[in-house]
Write a protein that holds these residues in place. Structure first.
Motif, short mmCIF file in Angstrom:
data_model
loop_
_atom_site.label_atom_id
_atom_site.label_comp_id
_atom_site.label_asym_id
_atom_site.label_seq_id
_atom_site.Cartn_x
_atom_site.Cartn_y
_atom_site.Cartn_z
N GLY A 179 10.90 60.70 43.92
CA GLY A 179 10.00 60.73 42.73
C GLY A 179 8.89 61.81 42.95
O GLY A 179 8.04 61.83 41.83
N GLU A 180 8.25 62.28 43.97
CA GLU A 180 7.39 62.98 44.17
C GLU A 180 7.59 64.34 43.99
O GLU A 180 8.65 64.91 44.05
CB GLU A 180 6.60 62.70 45.51
N ARG A 181 6.64 65.13 43.48
CA ARG A 181 6.89 66.64 43.10
C ARG A 181 5.71 67.38 42.93
O ARG A 181 4.43 66.84 43.27
CB ARG A 181 7.51 66.55 41.52
N PHE A 182 5.67 68.76 42.80
CA PHE A 182 4.60 69.45 42.41
C PHE A 182 4.76 70.44 41.28
O PHE A 182 5.55 71.19 41.43
CB PHE A 182 4.15 70.29 43.77
N ASP A 183 4.18 70.27 40.33
CA ASP A 183 4.77 71.04 38.90
C ASP A 183 3.93 72.31 39.08
O ASP A 183 3.44 72.44 40.05
CB ASP A 183 3.77 70.38 37.69
N VAL A 184 4.22 73.19 38.11
CA VAL A 184 4.11 74.74 38.10
C VAL A 184 2.68 74.62 38.13
O VAL A 184 1.66 74.05 37.53
CB VAL A 184 4.58 75.33 36.94
N PRO B 252 11.24 67.58 41.95
CA PRO B 252 11.17 66.11 42.35
C PRO B 252 12.37 65.86 43.38
O PRO B 252 13.43 66.08 43.50
CB PRO B 252 11.44 65.36 41.22
N VAL B 253 11.59 65.04 44.39
CA VAL B 253 12.78 64.69 45.51
C VAL B 253 13.50 63.33 44.82
O VAL B 253 12.76 62.51 44.36
CB VAL B 253 12.07 64.59 46.89
#
Length: 225
Positions: free
Chosen positions: A90-95, A161-162
């Motif tokens: 659920g973790e990510r880094f948007d643009v 997202p993972v």
């Protein structure tokens, strides 16, 4: 130019680094975020002043300074101390785009190049691709543990997202001796060509000597030291 640099570390070396990092005091990943990134990032990060981050970061910097491909492509002036992050389900880094100036203590750099050193194998997690927006379209990067990707810091990029497992990596920036991306790429391609001709004809061949002179004269014109 986006460049894949394989084998910065072996699998065994990565395993040793991971055992050290995994025991560290991981915290909210927004501790180093700028205003834009703070609204886009959901992950964890190892505090930059932790013993684990400093020790493993020093190993990474030492390995990069001894890596011919990295040195040729990046022409590093100053490498920012490596940082470490982790993405779980659920973790990510948007643009976003990286800050133009990075500072830590007395180290201040202009971020010409960004780098990600993968410390998890692709089979260990789903999702978590680094997507770099280049003029020739978005490039998806998901490399074996121990491999590194280098790309211009001006590029918009994101981490998807993972959805399974965990993605652990080191990330950092550097100021190059050559500010301009196109000039830096020209020197890298010229250096690669010189090495090929030298391997075929020998280092004292006239063409090798002439090309080497051109390389250094371009460096003399473009370098900021």
């Amino acid at each position: 130019m986006l460049l894949h640099i394989p084998g910065v570390f072996t699998k065994d070396e990565v395993a040793i680094m991971r055992s050290r990092l995994d025991a560290g005091p991981w915290a909210d990943g927004n501790v180093t975020s700028g205003h834009q990134s703070a609204t886009a990032k959901v992950n964890r990060q190892l505090p930059e002043d932790s013993v684990e981050a400093r020790e493993v970061g020093a190993l990474i910097t030492q390995a990069l300074q001894a890596n011919p491909m990295f040195v040729s492509a990046a022409l590093p002036h100053t490498i920012f101390p490596p940082l470490f992050n982790a993405y779980e389900v659920g973790e990510r880094f948007d643009v976003h785009v990286d800050n133009a100036i990075r500072q830590r203590g007395t180290v201040r750099i202009r971020s010409d190049l960004s780098a990600t050193l993968f410390l998890s194998d692709p089979d260990d997690y789903d999702g978590g691709e680094l997507i770099v927006e280049e003029m020739y379209g978005p490039q998806s990067v998901k490399l074996p543990a121990g491999d590194l990707v280098l790309y211009p810091s001006r590029s918009l990029h994101r981490v998807t997202p993972v959805t399974r497992g965990a993605r652990v990596s080191s990330f950092f920036w550097l100021q190059s001796l050559i500010r301009d991306d196109a000039d830096r790429e020209t020197l890298f391609r010229l250096d690669v060509a010189i090495q090929r001709v030298s391997a075929e004809k020998g280092p004292k061949d006239t063409a090798v000597l002439e090309l080497t002179a051109i390389y250094h004269n371009l460096m003399r014109r473009w370098a900021e030291v």
